[in-house]
Structure formats: C-alpha cells, structure tokens
Design an enzyme around this catalytic site. Sequence first.
Site, short mmCIF file in Angstrom:
data_model
loop_
_atom_site.label_atom_id
_atom_site.label_comp_id
_atom_site.label_asym_id
_atom_site.label_seq_id
_atom_site.Cartn_x
_atom_site.Cartn_y
_atom_site.Cartn_z
N HIS A 56 0.87 -1.18 0.00
CA HIS A 56 0.00 0.00 0.00
C HIS A 56 0.91 1.23 0.00
O HIS A 56 2.02 1.19 0.53
CB HIS A 56 -0.82 -0.06 1.29
N ASP A 95 3.32 -4.43 8.19
CA ASP A 95 2.13 -3.61 8.05
C ASP A 95 0.94 -4.57 8.17
O ASP A 95 0.61 -5.30 7.24
CB ASP A 95 2.14 -2.92 6.68
N GLN A 141 -4.18 -4.90 7.08
CA GLN A 141 -5.19 -5.83 6.54
C GLN A 141 -5.05 -7.22 7.14
O GLN A 141 -5.71 -8.15 6.68
CB GLN A 141 -5.06 -5.93 5.01
N LYS A 168 -10.10 -0.75 10.86
CA LYS A 168 -10.24 -1.93 10.00
C LYS A 168 -10.55 -3.17 10.82
O LYS A 168 -10.74 -4.24 10.29
CB LYS A 168 -8.98 -2.11 9.16
N CYS A 200 -4.75 2.55 -3.60
CA CYS A 200 -3.48 3.04 -3.00
C CYS A 200 -2.37 2.03 -3.20
O CYS A 200 -1.55 1.81 -2.29
CB CYS A 200 -3.65 3.37 -1.52
N1 PMP Z 1 -1.55 -0.70 4.70
C1 PMP Z 1 -2.52 -1.38 4.08
C2 PMP Z 1 -2.22 -2.73 3.52
C3 PMP Z 1 -3.79 -0.82 3.97
O1 PMP Z 1 -4.76 -1.48 3.33
C4 PMP Z 1 -4.03 0.46 4.52
C5 PMP Z 1 -5.38 1.12 4.41
N2 PMP Z 1 -6.07 0.92 3.23
C6 PMP Z 1 -2.98 1.11 5.16
C7 PMP Z 1 -1.76 0.50 5.24
C8 PMP Z 1 -3.16 2.45 5.77
O2 PMP Z 1 -4.09 2.43 6.81
P1 PMP Z 1 -4.69 3.77 7.38
O3 PMP Z 1 -5.18 4.55 6.20
O4 PMP Z 1 -5.77 3.33 8.30
O5 PMP Z 1 -3.57 4.47 8.09
#
Ligand code: PMP
Length: 406
Positions: free
Chosen positions: A123, A200, A203, A226, A364
């Site tokens: 991401h 990270d 997910q 999430k 993203c």
């Molecule tokens: N890493 C991954 C794999 C994600 O899917 C996301 C959110 N879509 C993030 C990081 C960032 O999370 P946040 O926007 O809640 O900070």
Amino acid sequence: MSLDIQSIRKDFPILEQQVYGKPYIYFDSAATALRPLQVLNAVTKIYKEFNGNPHRGSHYMSNQTTLAYEAVRDKVQKFINAPSREEVIFTKGATEGVNLVAYSFGDAFISEGDEIIITEMEHHANIVPWQLLAQRKKAKVKVLPITDRGELIVSELDNLITPKTKLVAVNMVSNVLGTVNPIQDIIEKAHSKNVKVLIDAAQGIQHVKTDVQKLDCDFLVFSGHKIYGPTGVGCLYGKKDLLDAMPPFLSGGEMIEKVSFDGTTFNSLPYKFEAGTPNFTEVIGMGAALDYVNNIGLENIAAYEHELLEYATLKLKQIDGMRIFGDADNKASVISFLVGSAHHYDMGMFLDKMGFAVRTGHHCAEPLMDRYGVHGTVRVSLAIYNTKEEIDKLAAAIEKVAGMLQ
Ligand code: PMP
C-alpha cells in the site's frame, strides 16, 4: 463453532439502512469496517459520562479516562502478545505508525547508501514514507517482486539483501490481492542477515492471529478502523530496545520528562511517542472493538470469512469475462476483479446505485496496478456481517452490469 450471523448483524445497525431505496450491502470492509453497537456505546459513554484528558488531571473524570485508556494498552498487548505494555504505542493509524518508524528509526539507523526493502504489493502507506526517508538520507528502496498469482517471491530476498540492507517492510495481507504473506519466513530470512522487519498489519490484524513474540518482528502497525473500531486510532508495536534507541517523532505535551529553555528530556516508553492529547475516546472505542472480536473469537471470524471467500470466488468465477487478481494459496477475504472490458469505475458506480458498496480504483497500490498492467480494479472485501445471500445478489448484479457495459 457455527456463528449466528443474523444475530451478529444486529450489532451493526447501519446495515438496516437503505441507499437509493435499496438494502445497503457493504462489501468495503478492507477500506473501513463497520462498527458494532458495543463500540459505538463505548465511545458515547466517554463523551456522556466521563470525559477528561488522560494523564493530565488529578480530577475524577481525568483519572477514569486514564484508567480506561491505559486498560486498552493492556488489551492490545494481550491481543498481539507483546512482551510488555510499553512496547504498544497508540497512533492515529497504520500510516502514522509507518511514518513514525520511517522518521525515527530512519533518523537513528539509516545512513547514506543504506537499503530498505519493500514489496511490489505494498500500500502507498508502506511505500512513500520509505521513499521520503531514502531521499532524506540518500538511501535506496529496493522491491521484492511477486508472481502472477500474487505471491511474494521470498527466495529473491537472498539476492536483494546486502550488507547495506537495514530494514524490510512488508504487509501481512495485501489490501488488493488478499494474499496472506509468509511473514514468518521473511522475518527469519531478514534476521539471519541482521536486518530489521516492519510488518504492516493493516489488513492482517482482523483476519490472522497475530503474535509478535512468535513472529519476532521488530515493528508492527495496524489501524483500529479496519478491525471494527473507530477511525483516527491505531497502534505501533516496536521492540523495546529499538524504541528506546529511537529519537521522538512528534513532540509536545506528555512526551517529555522535563522541559526548560536550556533543553528538554523525554518521557519513557510508551509516552515518548505519544505527544499531545491522544485520541483517547477512539482508543477506548478500539478496546471495545478488540473485546468484540475476542468474544466472537478471531479464529471463528477467520473461518467464516474463509467460507465466504471460497463461496464468492466460485460464484464470481462463473461470470463471463471475469478476471480475478490474486490467486494465492493463502488468501484473506478480499477479491479484486475486472470483467471483460468494463471499466472498474463504471462497474462500481452501477453497483453503488444497486445498493452495493464496493471499492474501485488503484486501492493506493499503484505500483501493483502497474505490475498487472491495469489502472484499477473493483474490490469486494468480506467481513463477519456479510452473508452468502448478499454474495448471490452481488454476483447477479455484476453479471447484469457487465452485460450493460460490454
Ligand atoms: N496498509 C494497508 C495494507 C492498507 O490497506 C491500509 C489502508 N487501506 C494502510 C496500510 C493504511 O491504513 P490507514 O489509512 O488506516 O492508516
């Protein structure tokens, strides 16, 4: 254990809503999950019954908030099996957690010529902070590739890691492909060459039992929203010796020990990294979300989601022209797809008008889209409140829209 999904659905009153006069069917939990009443009630209770800034007052309400806030630290510690509560830092989400490490670990441990390894399926939150760090320090970002099926080519790490490599940053589960990555192997490989690892888990935390001691990861980040919690809150776990050796990230109130105009000394962990009034209401709400997940059982949630994933994959594969991105052996409940020549955005727009919330676009993860040679996909993500009936309706709707768009 068989779950009573209809009763679980009642915990999510938003599901009773209609959009455009149609029942609301939510397939976008990977973007942000819905929150159960238990979380909404916990948040409302703070505002209604014991509002007070934690750690900052000797009055009754402030003490109550401090206790509730710190109790969530214990809950998170237990949830991820962190060795100590000081290693659990509250952030505003996974993104802030990665940035904290990129700035603070980066400041202390990354020098000119050093290397950071990320993967092709990250991401943007786990790409851009490392690129900026590389710019600041004249370091280099290297990329671990994936197969067409959407699995990391872990063996490539042997070629990528050099004596200059300082960190590997990798997601636990891809937000696009649903791949559950073999992070244990990656951590072992990296550690055998003295390289630190950031996971990270944005997910992953909601689908996969996370044990930071077993993993032996150096850092792990996730977001509360999430995992059925409120927005604006998340966690960074870091090993104590590393966090102790890292300079503060944000500065201001609470992260200090003593401030004078001649200089300032800093608070101990975890407060060194929690400058300013924290999102204490949301932290307490996140605690309620972890209780909610613990009550149902993460393994029960994961098993149900897996059943939905298999059902949905089978159903969607029956649609003419269906192309699913990500076919890993180990997948969480995320399905990205395109159908024929239908544009992902048009598909999403029509599905929206039919009452379905799905995600469209690059998610993203633009480098991953480039890898597959597409601009975007439609993404369906499944959670505890989804049902097979909803999937049947979705499959029929996709087929209809695809027919209209060819
Ligand atoms: N890493 C991954 C794999 C994600 O899917 C996301 C959110 N879509 C993030 C990081 C960032 O999370 P946040 O926007 O809640 O900070």
